[in-house]
Scaffold this motif. Structure first.
Motif, PDB file in Angstrom:
ATOM      1  N   PHE A 144      31.478  -8.410  -2.271  1.00 25.60           N
ATOM      2  CA  PHE A 144      30.658  -9.233  -1.372  1.00 25.60           C
ATOM      3  C   PHE A 144      30.962  -8.936   0.099  1.00 25.60           C
ATOM      4  CE2 PHE A 144      30.758 -13.340   1.046  1.00 25.60           C
ATOM      5  CZ  PHE A 144      29.400 -13.387   1.335  1.00 25.60           C
ATOM      6  N   LEU A 145      32.220  -9.000   0.494  1.00 29.70           N
ATOM      7  CA  LEU A 145      32.574  -8.814   1.898  1.00 29.70           C
ATOM      8  C   LEU A 145      32.334  -7.385   2.376  1.00 29.70           C
ATOM      9  CD1 LEU A 145      35.820 -10.973   2.250  1.00 29.70           C
ATOM     10  CD2 LEU A 145      33.538 -11.470   3.129  1.00 29.70           C
ATOM     11  N   ARG A 146      32.332  -6.424   1.453  1.00 30.00           N
ATOM     12  CA  ARG A 146      32.072  -5.040   1.846  1.00 30.00           C
ATOM     13  C   ARG A 146      30.624  -4.842   2.291  1.00 30.00           C
ATOM     14  NH1 ARG A 146      35.389  -3.660  -2.690  1.00 30.00           N
ATOM     15  NH2 ARG A 146      33.560  -3.048  -3.933  1.00 30.00           N
ATOM     16  N   HIS A 147      29.738  -5.764   1.889  1.00 27.13           N
ATOM     17  CA  HIS A 147      28.330  -5.661   2.257  1.00 27.13           C
ATOM     18  C   HIS A 147      27.998  -6.443   3.531  1.00 27.13           C
ATOM     19  CE1 HIS A 147      28.119  -4.590  -2.062  1.00 27.13           C
ATOM     20  NE2 HIS A 147      27.133  -3.801  -1.679  1.00 27.13           N
ATOM     21  N   VAL A 197      22.858   1.173  10.921  1.00 31.00           N
ATOM     22  CA  VAL A 197      23.371   1.055   9.553  1.00 31.00           C
ATOM     23  C   VAL A 197      22.943   2.264   8.733  1.00 31.00           C
ATOM     24  CG1 VAL A 197      23.223  -0.278   7.407  1.00 31.00           C
ATOM     25  CG2 VAL A 197      23.463  -1.463   9.588  1.00 31.00           C
ATOM     26  N   ARG A 198      21.702   2.694   8.883  1.00 34.35           N
ATOM     27  CA  ARG A 198      21.214   3.861   8.145  1.00 34.35           C
ATOM     28  C   ARG A 198      21.999   5.120   8.524  1.00 34.35           C
ATOM     29  NH1 ARG A 198      14.923   5.006   8.452  1.00 34.35           N
ATOM     30  NH2 ARG A 198      15.440   4.827  10.672  1.00 34.35           N
ATOM     31  N   ALA A 206      21.775   2.111   1.436  1.00 33.97           N
ATOM     32  CA  ALA A 206      21.278   2.350   0.076  1.00 33.97           C
ATOM     33  C   ALA A 206      21.334   1.079  -0.772  1.00 33.97           C
ATOM     34  CB  ALA A 206      22.095   3.468  -0.579  1.00 33.97           C
ATOM     35  N   ASN A 207      22.417   0.308  -0.633  1.00 39.08           N
ATOM     36  CA  ASN A 207      22.630  -0.861  -1.488  1.00 39.08           C
ATOM     37  C   ASN A 207      22.208  -2.178  -0.839  1.00 39.08           C
ATOM     38  OD1 ASN A 207      23.846   0.819  -3.453  1.00 39.08           O
ATOM     39  ND2 ASN A 207      25.771   0.753  -2.318  1.00 39.08           N
ATOM     40  N   GLU A 212      12.277  -6.901   5.854  1.00 45.29           N
ATOM     41  CA  GLU A 212      13.205  -5.782   5.669  1.00 45.29           C
ATOM     42  C   GLU A 212      14.184  -6.012   4.525  1.00 45.29           C
ATOM     43  OE1 GLU A 212      12.945  -2.998   7.231  1.00 45.29           O
ATOM     44  OE2 GLU A 212      11.352  -3.657   8.587  1.00 45.29           O
ATOM     45  N   ASN A 213      14.020  -7.124   3.816  1.00 46.57           N
ATOM     46  CA  ASN A 213      14.891  -7.461   2.672  1.00 46.57           C
ATOM     47  C   ASN A 213      16.370  -7.523   3.080  1.00 46.57           C
ATOM     48  OD1 ASN A 213      12.765  -7.599   0.746  1.00 46.57           O
ATOM     49  ND2 ASN A 213      12.739  -5.357   0.620  1.00 46.57           N
TER      50      ASN A 213
END
Length: 348
Positions: free
Chosen positions: A148-151, A233-234, A242-243, A267-268
């Motif tokens: 979770f925190l990695r995202h 980010v890209r 990607a995730n 942008e989800n």
């Protein structure tokens, strides 16, 4: 040391040494710290009278007439009605000595005088419940999902001033008892300032930018900023691109405007919840900005360009381990918020 010498005096007495011989041996071992000859004679007299203890005899002293159970209850009742009362005010009101009141407060009631903690906002019951429920949600989410925190990418904004007054710790210095106190002219913050906006994750800074002068950070500006963040980010975090990543920011009006929420939805981009009036739960506010500003406090910059260069240089000194420690502290703050049932916990 006095207690140690008494043991040695008793030992010498048992060996049938004289008081004079004992005193000479004590002086040989302890030097100027040795007890006087009179003290040695006094203890030898006690040992000859059959006393085996090397502790001082208890003194009865004068019985206290003020420190009664009734006065303890009266002081306790006054404290419950007004905790700002001073010892002198209680002493004059109850007609008992200052020392007795002080002893009752510190010994019998186990109380200490402390200043109030300044808080950002007086929280309502609903706001405390929001802080509690969101902290519980984030803690449970991190416990059930190790990734979770990695995202998460967290961000915030702050003003960087051309001159920031030094803290008390920074202006303190060593001095001898005879040397005078150092003096420093009081200075206010400089009018030259610029707004810094930073987004970072466990790996470090993702985007940092300074808002140009005469520009208002409104919903339109913030939407454009998020578009630039998305491109960063890209480019810098392809695995998050990607995730998908989770955006964490505070509840500032421009962050929660309809325009921004529509952009995030299109942008989800998932938004991590954050309770209002909770800078103590925002990584930028409790860690990054204080750390960056501390190094430039006391320095006077002549231009905005110099300020930006110094601040950027400080951001670049932060390591990946620093950001990982920040996220660990963030998790610890969820626990502290839960333990305090949604109240502010800093300073407790």
């Amino acid at each position: 040391m006095d207690y140690e010498q008494r043991i040695n005096m008793k030992f010498c007495f048992k060996l049938h040494k004289s008081a004079k011989e004992t005193h000479e041996m004590l002086k040989l071992v302890y030097g100027d710290a040795a007890v006087t000859m009179k003290t040695v004679y006094k203890w030898f007299e006690r040992f000859r009278n059959g006393c085996e203890s090397i502790k001082d005899e208890e003194r009865s002293g004068r019985p206290s007439t003020s420190k009664t159970q009734a006065n303890v209850e009266r002081v306790s009742e006054m404290m419950r009605s007004n905790r700002r009362l001073t010892i002198r005010e209680i002493s004059e009101d109850l007609n008992i000595s200052y020392g007795s009141v002080q002893s009752i407060l510190t010994t019998d009631l186990n109380m200490r005088r402390a200043s109030a903690n300044f808080v950002p906002h007086v929280l309502t019951v609903e706001q405390k419940q929001q802080r509690l429920s969101i902290s519980l949600e984030l803690r449970d989410r991190a416990a059930s999902d190790s990734s979770f925190l990695r995202h998460v990418i967290t961000g915030g904004e702050t003003w960087v001033c051309g001159y920031g007054p030094e803290t008390k710790v920074q202006i303190s210095q060593w001095k001898s008892l005879s040397s005078p106190h150092a003096k420093k002219r009081r200075q206010s913050r400089c009018n030259i300032k610029v707004m810094l906006i930073v987004f970072f994750d466990l790996g470090g800074i993702v985007r940092a930018e300074f808002v140009s002068r005469n520009t208002t950070v409104n919903s339109e500006y913030y939407k454009g900023l998020l578009e630039r963040l998305r491109n960063d980010v890209r480019r810098k975090r392809p695995e998050k691109w990607a995730n998908g990543f989770i955006l964490h920011h505070d509840s500032d009006p421009c962050h929660t405007s309809l325009l921004v929420r529509q952009f995030l939805s299109n942008e989800n981009i998932t938004v991590c919840p954050h309770p209002p009036y909770s800078r103590d739960l925002a990584p930028c506010d409790f860690w990054l900005f204080p750390k960056v500003k501390m190094t430039v406090k006391g320095k006077c910059f002549e231009s905005i360009q110099d300020m930006e260069a110094a601040t950027t240089a400080q951001l670049e000194t932060l390591t990946k381990e620093d950001f990982q420690n920040c996220f660990r502290k963030w998790q610890e703050r969820w626990d502290k918020c839960i333990q305090s049932e949604g109240e502010y916990f800093e300073g407790d």
